[in-house]
Design an enzyme around this catalytic site. Structure first.
Site, PDB file in Angstrom:
ATOM      1  N   GLY A 240       0.671  -1.137  -0.039  1.00 51.91           N
ATOM      2  CA  GLY A 240       0.156  -0.226   0.123  1.00 51.91           C
ATOM      3  C   GLY A 240       0.579   1.076  -0.074  1.00 51.91           C
ATOM      4  O   GLY A 240       0.774   2.306  -0.880  1.00 51.91           O
ATOM      5  N   GLU A 275       3.845  -7.539   1.683  1.00 51.48           N
ATOM      6  CA  GLU A 275       3.597  -6.923   0.380  1.00 51.48           C
ATOM      7  C   GLU A 275       3.565  -5.980  -0.931  1.00 51.48           C
ATOM      8  O   GLU A 275       2.954  -5.840  -1.604  1.00 51.48           O
ATOM      9  CB  GLU A 275       1.951  -7.611   0.310  1.00 51.48           C
ATOM     10  CG  GLU A 275       1.246  -9.482   0.772  1.00 51.48           C
ATOM     11  CD  GLU A 275       0.701  -9.526   1.187  1.00 51.48           C
ATOM     12  OE1 GLU A 275      -0.628  -8.786   0.936  1.00 51.48           O
ATOM     13  OE2 GLU A 275       0.100 -10.294   1.431  1.00 51.48           O
ATOM     14  N   PRO A 276       4.721  -5.162  -0.638  1.00 56.61           N
ATOM     15  CA  PRO A 276       4.813  -4.098  -1.278  1.00 56.61           C
ATOM     16  C   PRO A 276       4.547  -4.564  -2.912  1.00 56.61           C
ATOM     17  O   PRO A 276       5.719  -5.532  -2.926  1.00 56.61           O
ATOM     18  CB  PRO A 276       6.811  -4.237  -0.906  1.00 56.61           C
ATOM     19  CG  PRO A 276       6.432  -5.184  -0.712  1.00 56.61           C
ATOM     20  CD  PRO A 276       6.021  -6.246  -0.577  1.00 56.61           C
ATOM     21  N   ARG A 278       2.930  -0.836  -5.767  1.00 58.87           N
ATOM     22  CA  ARG A 278       4.255  -0.154  -6.140  1.00 58.87           C
ATOM     23  C   ARG A 278       4.846   0.360  -5.868  1.00 58.87           C
ATOM     24  O   ARG A 278       5.781   1.692  -6.724  1.00 58.87           O
ATOM     25  CB  ARG A 278       2.645   0.886  -5.921  1.00 58.87           C
ATOM     26  CG  ARG A 278       2.866   2.428  -6.576  1.00 58.87           C
ATOM     27  CD  ARG A 278       1.216   3.394  -6.361  1.00 58.87           C
ATOM     28  NE  ARG A 278       0.153   2.901  -6.258  1.00 58.87           N
ATOM     29  CZ  ARG A 278      -0.984   2.421  -6.770  1.00 58.87           C
ATOM     30  NH1 ARG A 278      -0.085   2.957  -7.963  1.00 58.87           N
ATOM     31  NH2 ARG A 278      -1.842   2.334  -7.096  1.00 58.87           N
ATOM     32  N   ARG A 314      -4.867   4.108 -15.653  1.00 58.09           N
ATOM     33  CA  ARG A 314      -4.447   4.417 -14.827  1.00 58.09           C
ATOM     34  C   ARG A 314      -5.218   6.210 -14.913  1.00 58.09           C
ATOM     35  O   ARG A 314      -6.440   5.976 -13.768  1.00 58.09           O
ATOM     36  CB  ARG A 314      -3.335   4.717 -14.369  1.00 58.09           C
ATOM     37  CG  ARG A 314      -2.791   3.419 -13.083  1.00 58.09           C
ATOM     38  CD  ARG A 314      -1.685   2.935 -12.613  1.00 58.09           C
ATOM     39  NE  ARG A 314      -2.679   4.075 -11.174  1.00 58.09           N
ATOM     40  CZ  ARG A 314      -1.962   5.153 -10.772  1.00 58.09           C
ATOM     41  NH1 ARG A 314      -0.951   5.874 -11.757  1.00 58.09           N
ATOM     42  NH2 ARG A 314      -2.123   5.289  -9.755  1.00 58.09           N
ATOM     43  N   TYR A 318      -8.993   5.549 -12.556  1.00 57.81           N
ATOM     44  CA  TYR A 318      -8.429   6.201 -11.544  1.00 57.81           C
ATOM     45  C   TYR A 318      -8.267   8.174 -11.625  1.00 57.81           C
ATOM     46  O   TYR A 318      -7.902   8.443 -10.603  1.00 57.81           O
ATOM     47  CB  TYR A 318      -7.570   5.794 -10.196  1.00 57.81           C
ATOM     48  CG  TYR A 318      -7.143   4.664 -10.641  1.00 57.81           C
ATOM     49  CD1 TYR A 318      -8.638   3.561  -9.522  1.00 57.81           C
ATOM     50  CD2 TYR A 318      -6.040   4.094 -10.679  1.00 57.81           C
ATOM     51  CE1 TYR A 318      -8.990   2.305 -10.214  1.00 57.81           C
ATOM     52  CE2 TYR A 318      -5.752   2.394 -10.830  1.00 57.81           C
ATOM     53  CZ  TYR A 318      -7.137   1.706 -10.231  1.00 57.81           C
ATOM     54  OH  TYR A 318      -6.766   0.243 -10.178  1.00 57.81           O
ATOM     55  N   CYS A 343     -11.351   5.941 -29.183  1.00 57.25           N
ATOM     56  CA  CYS A 343     -12.487   6.566 -29.609  1.00 57.25           C
ATOM     57  C   CYS A 343     -13.455   6.341 -28.010  1.00 57.25           C
ATOM     58  O   CYS A 343     -14.266   6.520 -28.310  1.00 57.25           O
ATOM     59  CB  CYS A 343     -13.613   6.255 -30.401  1.00 57.25           C
ATOM     60  SG  CYS A 343     -12.723   6.134 -32.017  1.00 57.25           S
ATOM     61  N   GLU A 344     -12.908   7.317 -27.037  1.00 56.22           N
ATOM     62  CA  GLU A 344     -13.658   7.475 -25.856  1.00 56.22           C
ATOM     63  C   GLU A 344     -13.017   9.113 -24.959  1.00 56.22           C
ATOM     64  O   GLU A 344     -11.862   8.819 -25.843  1.00 56.22           O
ATOM     65  CB  GLU A 344     -12.967   6.289 -24.907  1.00 56.22           C
ATOM     66  CG  GLU A 344     -14.573   5.518 -25.374  1.00 56.22           C
ATOM     67  CD  GLU A 344     -14.384   4.403 -23.246  1.00 56.22           C
ATOM     68  OE1 GLU A 344     -14.392   5.194 -22.455  1.00 56.22           O
ATOM     69  OE2 GLU A 344     -14.297   3.608 -23.828  1.00 56.22           O
ATOM     70  N   TYR A 372       0.854  -1.147 -12.365  1.00 59.41           N
ATOM     71  CA  TYR A 372      -0.014  -1.210 -12.608  1.00 59.41           C
ATOM     72  C   TYR A 372      -0.530  -0.737 -13.888  1.00 59.41           C
ATOM     73  O   TYR A 372      -1.341   0.398 -14.083  1.00 59.41           O
ATOM     74  CB  TYR A 372      -1.018  -0.457 -11.889  1.00 59.41           C
ATOM     75  CG  TYR A 372      -1.685  -0.809 -10.163  1.00 59.41           C
ATOM     76  CD1 TYR A 372      -1.785  -1.905 -10.085  1.00 59.41           C
ATOM     77  CD2 TYR A 372      -0.200  -0.528  -9.654  1.00 59.41           C
ATOM     78  CE1 TYR A 372      -1.597  -2.109  -8.459  1.00 59.41           C
ATOM     79  CE2 TYR A 372      -0.449  -1.159  -8.061  1.00 59.41           C
ATOM     80  CZ  TYR A 372      -0.611  -1.739  -7.665  1.00 59.41           C
ATOM     81  OH  TYR A 372      -0.943  -2.991  -6.707  1.00 59.41           O
TER      82      TYR A 372
HETATM   83  C1  PLP Z   1      -2.579  -4.957  -4.203  1.00 58.58           C
HETATM   84  C2  PLP Z   1      -1.954  -5.611  -3.203  1.00 58.58           C
HETATM   85  C3  PLP Z   1      -0.598  -5.630  -2.649  1.00 58.58           C
HETATM   86  C4  PLP Z   1       0.037  -4.162  -2.926  1.00 58.58           C
HETATM   87  O1  PLP Z   1      -0.471  -3.017  -3.205  1.00 58.58           O
HETATM   88  P1  PLP Z   1       0.301  -1.599  -3.444  1.00 58.58           P
HETATM   89  O2  PLP Z   1      -0.101  -0.420  -3.263  1.00 58.58           O
HETATM   90  O3  PLP Z   1       1.031  -2.253  -4.845  1.00 58.58           O
HETATM   91  O4  PLP Z   1       1.884  -2.003  -2.420  1.00 58.58           O
HETATM   92  C5  PLP Z   1      -1.071  -6.033  -1.540  1.00 58.58           C
HETATM   93  N1  PLP Z   1      -1.500  -7.122  -1.088  1.00 58.58           N
HETATM   94  C6  PLP Z   1      -2.464  -7.303  -1.622  1.00 58.58           C
HETATM   95  C7  PLP Z   1      -3.791  -8.304  -0.804  1.00 58.58           C
HETATM   96  C8  PLP Z   1      -2.857  -6.900  -2.818  1.00 58.58           C
HETATM   97  O5  PLP Z   1      -4.569  -6.914  -2.996  1.00 58.58           O
END
Ligand code: PLP
Length: 419
Positions: A240, A275-276, A278, A314, A318, A343-344, A372
């Site tokens: 995140g 779980e990095p 981005r 993206r 978003y 075409c949007e 992403y």
């Molecule tokens: C998407 C996701 C991540 C990675 O998120 P980032 O914002 O890219 O770090 C980690 N864990 C889970 C479960 C996810 O769905």
């Protein structure tokens, strides 16, 4: 910090001038820098130096390219996967099964079985029926599935609604209030080894406060579960962490994040999993594009580039900001909207932005497109699937081919009963 820099007035990826890639591979094309990827992997690991027991699983949904995964595998990274397809990719890249974590809110029974067959390290259970199903499948195979329960800590991550995942109304995890009961029932099932808790509250977080609040809630849950007699050995803190997209963005650094985690979790006595996504891959890639036309509009000019929303979704999805710079800037500026050929009206990368002055035939890049980006590409408007290139110093390789519209069409059939 990245290795996309101007040398002699020309934007380079490491030592490769981007016009060379445009000429040899064509545009649009994603260009990744191996040195940048490795640097981010090291910075993130260094930021966790005060965490005694840890496991880092790259969230491969943000960039599942095999070349990228191989670089990270060599850095000792495992993978966080959210589908059977991602699971096979992580293994194909050389990651060890034990280093793979299986997340995802809608795993199928077939995917759970695949994870067991491949011997992955951890299943992140999203709700009780999924845990029950996993236990049944494991038992039938005479196996025990290592698992943690994903909780929804009900915090506002302060990010875009579409990538916020830790509010009570979001589809992810189980409420932290009901977690002890669910955990207790799952822990009693043969076939499951319930060893901890997972959470992931959202992506592109630009403040540590919601993460800290969520971690504190999980810390109390871990204490409650232990008091109830459960052995808790693993907590998966998710990903995140945000990256700077605009020149003046200043998200918390991995070091700030690591210090906060070390402080909040110092008495937990668990293996911490990360779980990095981005933060590892975002700044390692650019989308290289050619300006097709500059078209005067009623209110402002349009810079029409050969990349579109199907290549980089993206902005359309978003309203995301990607910095746009010329590969050979003249120093002059212009105000324009940057759009693709699709075409949007949604196929808009920037509205009324002050950018480097460009003309038809010029090359430019969208920065911070390594996460992403290519993975969300489609062939909408029967456009080709965008290729990917990995640069390493003075060499580069095409790590994903351009898949021509004709190749996609070749997989389609007209039934002979349409006459
Ligand atoms: C998407 C996701 C991540 C990675 O998120 P980032 O914002 O890219 O770090 C980690 N864990 C889970 C479960 C996810 O769905």
């Amino acid at each position: 910090m990245d290795y996309f820099e101007y040398q002699g007035g020309i934007l380079h990826a490491e030592d490769i001038p981007l016009p060379r890639i445009a000429e040899e591979i064509g545009t649009p094309v994603y260009v990744y820098s191996r040195a940048t990827l490795e640097r981010h992997a090291q910075v993130f690991r260094d930021a966790l130096k005060d965490i005694p027991r840890k496991h880092i699983a790259f969230a491969i949904k943000c960039n599942p390219n095999l070349g990228v995964l191989r670089v990270l595998a060599r850095q000792g990274y495992g993978a966080d996967v959210v589908s059977g397809g991602e699971l096979e990719r992580a293994l194909a890249s050389g990651m060890a099964p034990q280093d793979i974590v299986f997340s995802g809110v809608g795993k199928t029974r077939a995917e759970l079985a695949l994870g067991l067959d491949r011997g992955i390290g951890q299943f992140n259970i999203e709700h009780e029926p999924e845990g029950v199903a996993l236990a049944e499948i494991a038992l039938a195979k005479e196996m025990t599935a290592p698992a943690v329960l994903r909780v929804n800590p009900d915090v506002d991550a302060g990010t875009h609604a579409k990538i916020s995942t830790g509010k009570a109304e979001n589809k992810f995890g189980v409420g932290i209030d009901v977690a002890p009961d669910i955990f207790g029932r799952l822990a009693g099932l043969p076939g499951l080894q319930m060893r901890g808790i997972a959470l992931h509250i959202g992506s592109q977080l630009t403040s540590l406060a919601p993460l800290e609040a969520a971690f504190e809630r999980v810390g109390r849950l871990v204490a409650d579960l232990r008091a109830a007699g459960h052995s808790i050995t693993h907590v998966d803190l998710g990903g995140g962490l945000g990256v700077p997209y605009r020149p003046d963005d200043d998200p918390p650094s991995p070091a700030d994040y690591g210090a906060m985690v070390a402080r909040v979790t110092k008495d937990w006595d668990v293996t911490l999993m990360f779980e990095p996504g981005r933060v590892i891959a975002g700044n390692t890639g650019v989308l290289l594009t050619e300006v097709l036309w500059v078209k005067p509009g009623a209110t402002h000019d349009f810079v029409i580039v050969d990349a579109a929303m199907n290549d980089l979704a993206r902005p359309a999805l978003y309203d995301a900001y990607h910095d746009f710079v010329a590969v050979e800037p003249t120093g002059e500026k212009m105000t324009a909207s940057i759009v693709g050929p699709v075409c949007e009206t949604g196929d808009t990368f920037a509205r009324d932005r002050v950018i480097d002055k460009v003309k038809a035939g010029d090359l430019a890049v969208f920065r911070t497109a390594g996460a992403y980006g290519a993975t969300m590409a489609s062939t909408y408007n029967s456009r080709s699937l965008v290729p990917e290139v990995l640069v390493d110093g003075e060499r580069y390789a095409v790590v994903a081919d351009r898949i021509a519209a004709g190749t996609i069409m070749a997989a389609e059939r007209v039934p002979d009963w349409i006459d």
